[in-house]
Enzyme design. Structure first.
Site, PDB file in Angstrom:
ATOM      1  N   HIS A 176     -11.709  -4.306   9.618  1.00 60.01           N
ATOM      2  CA  HIS A 176     -12.276  -4.310   8.264  1.00 60.01           C
ATOM      3  C   HIS A 176     -13.588  -3.535   8.233  1.00 60.01           C
ATOM      4  CE1 HIS A 176      -9.527  -7.786   7.794  1.00 60.01           C
ATOM      5  NE2 HIS A 176      -9.565  -7.511   6.510  1.00 60.01           N
ATOM      6  N   ALA A 209     -10.484   1.009   3.272  1.00 56.69           N
ATOM      7  CA  ALA A 209      -9.752   2.113   3.911  1.00 56.69           C
ATOM      8  C   ALA A 209      -8.883   1.597   5.050  1.00 56.69           C
ATOM      9  CB  ALA A 209     -10.736   3.151   4.432  1.00 56.69           C
ATOM     10  N   ASP A 210      -9.305   0.484   5.661  1.00 54.54           N
ATOM     11  CA  ASP A 210      -8.542  -0.091   6.779  1.00 54.54           C
ATOM     12  C   ASP A 210      -7.102  -0.392   6.375  1.00 54.54           C
ATOM     13  OD1 ASP A 210     -10.999  -1.244   8.745  1.00 54.54           O
ATOM     14  OD2 ASP A 210     -11.466  -1.047   6.634  1.00 54.54           O
ATOM     15  N   PHE A 211      -6.888  -0.734   5.124  1.00 53.29           N
ATOM     16  CA  PHE A 211      -5.547  -1.129   4.681  1.00 53.29           C
ATOM     17  C   PHE A 211      -4.660   0.080   4.387  1.00 53.29           C
ATOM     18  CE2 PHE A 211      -8.239  -4.620   2.547  1.00 53.29           C
ATOM     19  CZ  PHE A 211      -8.451  -5.230   3.768  1.00 53.29           C
ATOM     20  N   GLU A 256       0.811  -1.218   0.000  1.00 50.74           N
ATOM     21  CA  GLU A 256       0.000   0.000   0.000  1.00 50.74           C
ATOM     22  C   GLU A 256       0.844   1.267   0.000  1.00 50.74           C
ATOM     23  OE1 GLU A 256      -0.795  -2.763   1.568  1.00 50.74           O
ATOM     24  OE2 GLU A 256      -2.770  -3.184   0.731  1.00 50.74           O
TER      25      GLU A 256
END
Ligand SMILES: Cc1ncc(C[n+]2csc(CCOP(=O)(O)OP(=O)(O)O)c2C)c(N)n1
Lengths: 327, 319
Positions: free
Chosen positions: A131, A84-86, A60
């Protein structure tokens, strides 16, 4: 007008903008996949090839930072991050490079960073704490980014086109629970401007400002309360930067009562910001304290009843509206 | 292939200019005109050999250390110094300070986080590849920075995408107070090349000709579309981590520093050029004198420049 899905609307925006401008390209995990499963990037590789539809490793930070580099060299990357969590793994790249480099380094050379970061947000899918996040406030807190939060297939397509054409970095947040929505979308080219809130429902008694999937819940609450004679106005800002404060304040001046619904954790959240904007500009118009409906600063739990307890719901919004009316 | 005499002289001149700039900054530091630290590149001027193989339309991402990148690409030392002073005439209008940029020369900004450049270099090279151009990207990083995840993600990605990029590690053995032996599992950063399936090479970073030759080969390879390479320059930071007096000292063995001073890249190159007759003693004097004069002009420019008006703090966030 024809009816299409939310993902197809985003897919069309990408396809049309890639046709219009050869500097637009997309990158992300699995974007090369062109099967029958619906996705935002479906079919793009067939038309534009692997150079402009770039499948990436699980990297990412490198992906987000590469968008900054490519934009510096004149391209218009669109990074598809799925959740968006990643993207917490790439915050230095987005908050500190994309958001700050024009100001810090580039005014003289006319540096611009036209990038779109696609980050799906939201809970209500039993996906637990890592998540299910909706970290809008985190991005809103950082200078230099624009923030788009689409809510219908129509505004998803129009806002995404505006985002791609914008010369600044835009973080674009679709919601998991909205990705399956269907809605009317014209065939012809159109855009939806940034900084213009949409009044999703007009009303006289109370103003509810809600973002993303919270708009859906707020509209449901408004319908319910209509049976009791409460006339609720629901405002959907569509972009948090720029934020249409004027439209929000105008509505509060009409109703004198305000509820903010925000799926993110409440502390220092978008709800707090929108609330304070109203207090600063229209304190005199408020007939009751502003109510917030948000996640009370907890990780999102997995189990259905627990998740329901933490996240905003139609019932919680109804209750907040009733409280502000009773005050 | 040995560079032509003209290019050898240019390399030497840029090394001398880089050193003169460092000496200027070091002399100014105690006067308090530069309100923050500066990371000196004294002793690492062999890097000029890498930069001298680039074209104007190539891209460079650079580290926090030294001014060679700028001086070799054609930046004005007066505007660099003005930026360090926080003056309006600086390259970033006083908003960047030592986070320098010179967009006209494709030097787009210095990352505040070490390792922040690696992904940006990937993106620059991606743009080149998508447009089918033949520019290359040269991305410099320190040995300490080789420990960042972004470095590894980016190296992998350049290899997977076969991007026109040359990774150049300036291995000076230290990351602040920490020696490589305490922080880094690999002895040679160039070993990473094997993991990422790209050519890797170790060179004596204080031998500017060896640096030039190795990077030229890697540049040619990248330009031809054959993908990235990694070159490790073994060198040494002669000064402390930062100028400005705020950084601890005494963590290195003074003998280590003295030993490396004897391998000064400028002195070594000068001896080679003199012995080959490319350079005369008179020219040595002249190049030195000119560099010092250039830096005096730079200092006058920075001294006489105005600070930015406060309104500038509120402009240029969005395009
Ligand atoms: C992500 C991040 N962590 C820490 C720092 C502070 N810092 C600046 S330079 C440096 C050491 C860098 O070492 P190296 O890459 O070997 O370069 P050198 O200073 O030796 O030239 C550190 C830790 C930083 N700028 N960014």
């Amino acid at each position: 007008m024809r009816t299409i899905g939310f993902m197809q609307a985003m897919n069309e925006a990408l396809q049309e903008e890639m046709r219009r401008d050869p500097s637009v390209y997309v990158l992300g995990l699995g974007v090369h996949y062109s099967g029958t499963h619906p996705s935002v990037t479906a079919g793009l590789i067939d038309e534009f090839g692997a150079a402009r539809v770039r499948s990436t490793p699980v990297s990412e930070a490198a992906v987000a930072g590469s968008c900054v580099g490519a934009a510096l060299a004149g391209m218009r990357p669109v990074a598809q991050f799925s959740l968006a969590d990643f993207v917490f793994c790439a915050l230095d790249e987005i908050l500190c490079k994309a958001g700050k480099w024009r100001y810090t380094h580039g005014a003289e050379g006319g540096m611009s960073l036209p990038i779109v970061f696609l980050e799906t947000i939201g809970g209500y899918v039993s996906a637990a704490s890592e998540h299910s996040q909706s970290p809008l406030a985190l991005y809103a807190h950082a200078p230099g980014l624009k923030i788009a939060v689409p809510t219908t297939p129509y505004n998803a397509k129009g806002l995404l086109k505006t985002a791609i054409r914008d010369n600044n970095p835009v973080v674009f947040f679709p919601h998991k629970r909205l990705m399956g929505a269907q809605g009317p979308v014209p065939e012809e080219d159109y855009t939806v401007p940034f900084g213009q809130a949409e009044v999703r429902r007009e009303g006289r008694d109370v103003t509810v400002v809600a973002t993303s999937y919270m708009v859906t819940l707020a509209l449901e609450a408004a319908s319910k309360l209509e049976e009791q004679g409460v006339d609720t106005e629901v405002i959907d800002p569509l972009t948090l930067e720029p934020l249409d404060t004027e439209r929000i304040v105008e509505s509060v001046r009409k109703t004198g009562r305000r509820v903010v619904v925000d799926e993110d954790t409440e502390r220092c959240g978008v709800g707090a910001e929108i609330g304070m904007q109203v207090v600063e500009r229209a304190f005199d118009a408020l007939k009751a304290p502003i109510q917030r409906v948000s996640n009370p600063n907890l990780p999102v739990p997995y189990s259905r009843p627990l998740e329901q307890a933490v996240l905003p719901s139609r019932e919680k919004i109804e209750k907040a509206i009733q409280q502000t009316l009773a005050a | 292939m040995e560079p032509a005499s003209e290019q050898l002289l240019e390399i030497y001149t840029n090394m001398v200019r880089s050193r003169a700039f460092e000496e200027l900054v070091i002399s100014i530091m105690p006067k308090g005109k530069i309100p923050a630290g500066w990371m000196s590149g004294v002793g690492q001027e062999g890097i000029v050999g890498a930069l001298s193989g680039l074209r104007e339309d190539d891209y460079v991402t650079y580290t926090h250390r030294g001014a060679y990148y700028f001086l070799c690409r054609g930046s004005d030392p007066g505007r660099i110094l003005a930026e360090l002073y926080g003056k309006r005439t600086g390259y970033c209008g006083g908003k960047g300070g030592r986070h320098l940029a010179d967009t006209k020369h494709r030097l787009f900004g210095k990352s505040g986080t070490i390792g922040g450049h690696a992904p940006i270099a990937v993106g620059l090279a991606t743009a080149v590849q998508i447009r089918g151009e033949d520019s290359v990207v040269m991305s410099f990083f320190g040995d300490g920075t080789s420990n960042r995840g972004t470095t590894h993600e980016s190296m992998n990605l350049t290899s997977v995408w076969k991007l026109p990029l040359i990774w150049v590690c300036e291995n000076n053995g230290w990351a602040g107070l920490t020696p490589s032996s305490m922080s880094t599992a690999y002895t040679d950063v160039a070993d990473l090349a094997e993991a990422y399936s790209i050519p890797g090479r170790i060179v004596d970073g204080n031998d500017v000709l060896e640096v030039h030759e190795a990077t030229r080969e890697a540049v040619a390879r990248a330009r031809a579309g054959a993908g990235p390479s990694l070159i490790e320059l073994k060198t040494y930071r002669i000064r402390e981590f930062a100028e400005g007096g705020w950084f601890p000292t005494g963590y290195r063995d003074p003998e280590e520093v003295e030993a490396w001073k004897k391998r000064d890249p400028i002195e070594r190159f000068r001896a080679v050029l003199l012995s080959r007759g490319v350079l005369t003693a008179g020219q040595v004097e002249e190049i030195q004198q000119k560099a010092v004069e250039e830096m005096q002009v730079a200092q006058k420019f920075a001294d006489e420049s105005e600070f930015p008006p406060v309104e500038d703090a509120f402009t240029d966030l969005y395009a």
